[in-house]
Design an enzyme around this catalytic site. Structure first.
Site, PDB file in Angstrom:
ATOM      1  CE1 TYR A   1      25.834  43.445  14.897  1.00  0.00           C
ATOM      2  CE2 TYR A   1      24.219  42.151  16.115  1.00  0.00           C
ATOM      3  CZ  TYR A   1      25.022  42.329  15.007  1.00  0.00           C
ATOM      4  OH  TYR A   1      25.023  41.398  14.005  1.00  0.00           O
TER       5      TYR A   1
ATOM      6  CB  SER B   1      29.742  40.146   7.391  1.00  0.00           C
ATOM      7  OG  SER B   1      28.353  40.322   7.493  1.00  0.00           O
TER       8      SER B   1
ATOM      9  CB  CYS C   1      27.232  34.237   9.928  1.00  0.00           C
ATOM     10  SG  CYS C   1      27.025  35.708  10.923  1.00  0.00           S
TER      11      CYS C   1
ATOM     12  CG  ASP D   1       5.704  51.240  15.484  1.00  0.00           C
ATOM     13  OD1 ASP D   1       5.282  50.315  16.212  1.00  0.00           O
ATOM     14  OD2 ASP D   1       5.137  51.592  14.433  1.00  0.00           O
TER      15      ASP D   1
ATOM     16  CD  GLU E   1      30.406  36.399  13.436  1.00  0.00           C
ATOM     17  OE1 GLU E   1      30.879  37.537  13.329  1.00  0.00           O
ATOM     18  OE2 GLU E   1      29.470  35.968  12.729  1.00  0.00           O
TER      19      GLU E   1
ATOM     20  N   GLY F   1      22.296  50.303  16.862  1.00  0.00           N
ATOM     21  CA  GLY F   1      21.395  49.987  15.749  1.00  0.00           C
ATOM     22  C   GLY F   1      21.182  48.474  15.603  1.00  0.00           C
TER      23      GLY F   1
ATOM     24  CG  HIS G   1      23.254  33.917   7.878  1.00  0.00           C
ATOM     25  ND1 HIS G   1      23.395  33.514   9.191  1.00  0.00           N
ATOM     26  CD2 HIS G   1      23.552  35.242   7.855  1.00  0.00           C
ATOM     27  CE1 HIS G   1      23.785  34.549   9.915  1.00  0.00           C
ATOM     28  NE2 HIS G   1      23.890  35.611   9.130  1.00  0.00           N
TER      29      HIS G   1
HETATM   30  N1  CAA Z   1       6.608  49.224  11.045  1.00  0.00           N
HETATM   31  C1  CAA Z   1       7.032  48.291  10.149  1.00  0.00           C
HETATM   32  N2  CAA Z   1       8.262  48.342   9.552  1.00  0.00           N
HETATM   33  C2  CAA Z   1       9.090  49.345   9.898  1.00  0.00           C
HETATM   34  C3  CAA Z   1       8.708  50.347  10.818  1.00  0.00           C
HETATM   35  C4  CAA Z   1       7.404  50.254  11.403  1.00  0.00           C
HETATM   36  N3  CAA Z   1       6.975  51.160  12.289  1.00  0.00           N
HETATM   37  N4  CAA Z   1       9.749  51.206  10.941  1.00  0.00           N
HETATM   38  C5  CAA Z   1      10.737  50.759  10.135  1.00  0.00           C
HETATM   39  N5  CAA Z   1      10.346  49.641   9.507  1.00  0.00           N
HETATM   40  C6  CAA Z   1      11.101  48.808   8.568  1.00  0.00           C
HETATM   41  C7  CAA Z   1      11.957  49.595   7.597  1.00  0.00           C
HETATM   42  O1  CAA Z   1      11.210  50.069   6.497  1.00  0.00           O
HETATM   43  C8  CAA Z   1      12.996  48.550   7.219  1.00  0.00           C
HETATM   44  O2  CAA Z   1      12.456  47.683   6.256  1.00  0.00           O
HETATM   45  P1  CAA Z   1      13.193  47.504   4.836  1.00  0.00           P
HETATM   46  O3  CAA Z   1      14.548  46.932   5.131  1.00  0.00           O
HETATM   47  O4  CAA Z   1      12.297  46.572   4.112  1.00  0.00           O
HETATM   48  O5  CAA Z   1      13.285  48.867   4.245  1.00  0.00           O
HETATM   49  C9  CAA Z   1      13.163  47.742   8.500  1.00  0.00           C
HETATM   50  O6  CAA Z   1      12.042  48.062   9.330  1.00  0.00           O
HETATM   51  C10 CAA Z   1      14.428  48.076   9.243  1.00  0.00           C
HETATM   52  O7  CAA Z   1      14.526  49.469   9.290  1.00  0.00           O
HETATM   53  P2  CAA Z   1      15.939  50.193   9.146  1.00  0.00           P
HETATM   54  O8  CAA Z   1      16.783  49.560   8.084  1.00  0.00           O
HETATM   55  O9  CAA Z   1      15.696  51.649   9.089  1.00  0.00           O
HETATM   56  O10 CAA Z   1      16.537  49.806  10.560  1.00  0.00           O
HETATM   57  P3  CAA Z   1      17.889  50.188  11.215  1.00  0.00           P
HETATM   58  O11 CAA Z   1      18.579  51.279  10.481  1.00  0.00           O
HETATM   59  O12 CAA Z   1      17.569  50.413  12.646  1.00  0.00           O
HETATM   60  O13 CAA Z   1      18.817  48.890  11.062  1.00  0.00           O
HETATM   61  C11 CAA Z   1      19.652  46.715  10.749  1.00  0.00           C
HETATM   62  C12 CAA Z   1      18.394  47.577  10.857  1.00  0.00           C
HETATM   63  C13 CAA Z   1      20.532  47.207   9.607  1.00  0.00           C
HETATM   64  C14 CAA Z   1      19.235  45.297  10.472  1.00  0.00           C
HETATM   65  C15 CAA Z   1      20.433  46.802  12.099  1.00  0.00           C
HETATM   66  O14 CAA Z   1      19.667  46.192  13.095  1.00  0.00           O
HETATM   67  C16 CAA Z   1      21.801  46.163  12.033  1.00  0.00           C
HETATM   68  O15 CAA Z   1      22.781  46.813  11.685  1.00  0.00           O
HETATM   69  N6  CAA Z   1      21.891  44.850  12.394  1.00  0.00           N
HETATM   70  C17 CAA Z   1      23.187  44.119  12.365  1.00  0.00           C
HETATM   71  C18 CAA Z   1      23.670  43.851  10.951  1.00  0.00           C
HETATM   72  C19 CAA Z   1      22.869  42.776  10.255  1.00  0.00           C
HETATM   73  O16 CAA Z   1      22.229  41.932  10.852  1.00  0.00           O
HETATM   74  N7  CAA Z   1      22.952  42.768   8.890  1.00  0.00           N
HETATM   75  C20 CAA Z   1      22.307  41.742   8.102  1.00  0.00           C
HETATM   76  C21 CAA Z   1      23.115  41.337   6.902  1.00  0.00           C
HETATM   77  S1  CAA Z   1      24.776  40.916   7.387  1.00  0.00           S
HETATM   78  C22 CAA Z   1      24.689  39.276   7.902  1.00  0.00           C
HETATM   79  O17 CAA Z   1      23.764  38.581   7.589  1.00  0.00           O
HETATM   80  C23 CAA Z   1      25.793  38.761   8.771  1.00  0.00           C
HETATM   81  C24 CAA Z   1      25.359  38.810  10.191  1.00  0.00           C
HETATM   82  O18 CAA Z   1      24.745  37.859  10.670  1.00  0.00           O
HETATM   83  C25 CAA Z   1      25.687  39.977  10.980  1.00  0.00           C
END
Ligand code: CAA
Length: 389
Positions: A143, A308, A111, A29, A79, A148, A233
């Site tokens: 990634y 991280s 970062c 979605d 990085e 993900g 960040h």
């Molecule tokens: N409509 C609206 N919202 C929706 C939705 C929909 N149809 N479906 C899902 N969502 C929401 C979920 O509820 C969730 O919100 P919350 O966090 O508020 O619960 C959000 O969308 C994301 O959903 P998920 O967590 O289930 O998504 P995911 O499992 O696919 O993973 C992620 C998301 C963890 C960010 C992934 O993209 C990822 O691993 N990214 C890389 C790691 C990252 O960026 N981490 C951030 C912190 S680390 C950091 O800051 C260092 C860095 O730069 C890497």
């Protein structure tokens, strides 16, 4: 005497993919990416833009001939390094014609490291008032296709010139750093893409923010209302918002919460359209804030840096009178608006070409007025850069 950010610019590649298209192609979605994660577009870099060329392109327009004589240190924070030994800043120093008696180094901590570079620059400048330091934060966030983390990719570089009597932001002497050993996101040297525990990374980000904010508030006596805005960040725009809301709690008046959340939205406008640029994300957010929010001279901005692994830091700066004249607003807006949209199929081709280091100049070197330098070839492990005709 005040030390801080005198000049500030960025470069992002001239291609992007939209989150609507990516979500549809992945059977997700679109609101998950656009609302849940908070991203609209994601910058896609061609093979011909690596962290070095992006760094040069970010810095080239802000440096005067006098700056090139005054710069005593060039620090690249990244990085996405292209060499374990040779610092990316050496090629950047060469291409920008900076005087030869300068130090060139590369810094690493996910970062976070551009913030370490800024603090190092600040300490150095306090003993060397006539000198300047160039800090470049340059990264390519990848990634993997269908991963993900895919909707949180991006690419770009930010260049910051630090000096005495800065024109944009005076740095205060209040920084508090925090280190916590956690395997939330890391990039083993054997791996093409990072290893990520997405849920843990979100928790680690929020935990780090809360811990370092509490310590910062204790040491400085500052409260949220002392700041005109906060800058985070931004791995994706929902991340900073989630962390910020944990301190905009029931003890904070609604009018203050609304003011600070409005300013937060100004700070992530451009990150929403670029994606994660790792070391540069906080500083792209700062540029977005400075251009999309109106400040009075002397107002304070609080910055939260996170890498991280994990290292976090909170520090602050005071807005300098006339700061907005020191930013090339039209260039920034045009660089964002004039990018070419790729279909998901084309983005995947770009992505695979990058992994295989296959250059396709006919496709990649479209008219990009903001890229003066590009990576032309890699032969015998030597990178050759060329200037656009
Ligand atoms: N409509 C609206 N919202 C929706 C939705 C929909 N149809 N479906 C899902 N969502 C929401 C979920 O509820 C969730 O919100 P919350 O966090 O508020 O619960 C959000 O969308 C994301 O959903 P998920 O967590 O289930 O998504 P995911 O499992 O696919 O993973 C992620 C998301 C963890 C960010 C992934 O993209 C990822 O691993 N990214 C890389 C790691 C990252 O960026 N981490 C951030 C912190 S680390 C950091 O800051 C260092 C860095 O730069 C890497």
């Amino acid at each position: 005497m005040a030390i801080g950010i005198d000049k500030l610019d960025f470069y992002i590649p001239s291609f992007y993919v939209s989150m609507d298209d990516l979500a549809n192609a992945r059977g997700v979605d679109p609101n998950k990416f656009k609302i849940g994660i908070g991203q609209n577009k994601m910058a896609v870099n061609p093979v011909s833009q690596d962290i070095i060329s992006m760094g040069i392109n970010a810095a080239q327009d802000i440096l005067s001939e006098q700056d090139k004589k005054d710069i005593d240190m060039v620090i690249v924070a990244t990085e996405s390094g292209v060499d374990h030994s040779k610092a990316a800043s050496i090629e950047i120093h060469n291409q920008l014609n900076i005087q030869p008696f300068a130090r060139c180094i590369e810094m690493k901590e996910a970062c976070y490291s551009a913030t370490a570079a800024i603090q190092l620059a600040k300490d150095f400048l306090s003993n060397n008032p006539s000198k300047k330091v160039l800090v470049i934060a340059s990264d390519i966030a990848r990634y993997g296709l269908n991963s993900g983390g895919e909707p949180t990719q991006g690419a770009g570089a930010v260049a910051l010139l630090l000096s005495h009597n800065p024109r944009i932001l005076e740095l205060n002497d209040d920084s508090v750093a925090y280190t916590n050993n956690v395997y939330d996101f890391w990039r083993p040297t054997s791996e093409k893409y990072p290893v990520v525990d997405g849920a843990l990374s979100k928790d680690a980000y929020i935990e780090s923010f809360n811990t370092v904010w509490n310590e910062y508030a204790k040491r400085t006596g500052h409260e949220v209302n002392d700041f005109e805005s906060f800058c985070f960040h931004v791995p994706f725009t929902k991340m900073g918002e989630k962390a910020f809301k944990t301190i905009l709690n029931e003890n904070v008046e609604d009018s203050i919460k609304n003011r600070l959340m409005d300013a937060y939205q100004d700070s992530v406008l451009w990150n929403r359209d670029v994606g994660n640029i790792y070391t540069g994300s906080l500083y792209l957010s700062l540029i977005s804030l400075l251009q999309n929010h109106t400040f009075q001279a002397g107002q304070e901005v609080c910055l939260f840096s996170y890498g991280s692994g994990a290292v976090a830091e909170i520090f602050s700066g005071s807005i300098v009178e006339g700061y907005d004249k020191a930013l090339d607003k039209e260039k920034h807006l045009d660089m964002l608006a004039s990018r070419e949209q790729l279909s998901v199929e084309e983005y995947e081709t770009f992505f695979n070409r990058f992994d295989n280091q296959e250059f396709d100049f006919e496709r990649e070197l479209r008219q990009d007025p903001y890229s003066k330098v590009y990576l032309h070839s890699i032969a015998d492990h030597i990178r050759t850069y060329k200037t656009e005709e």
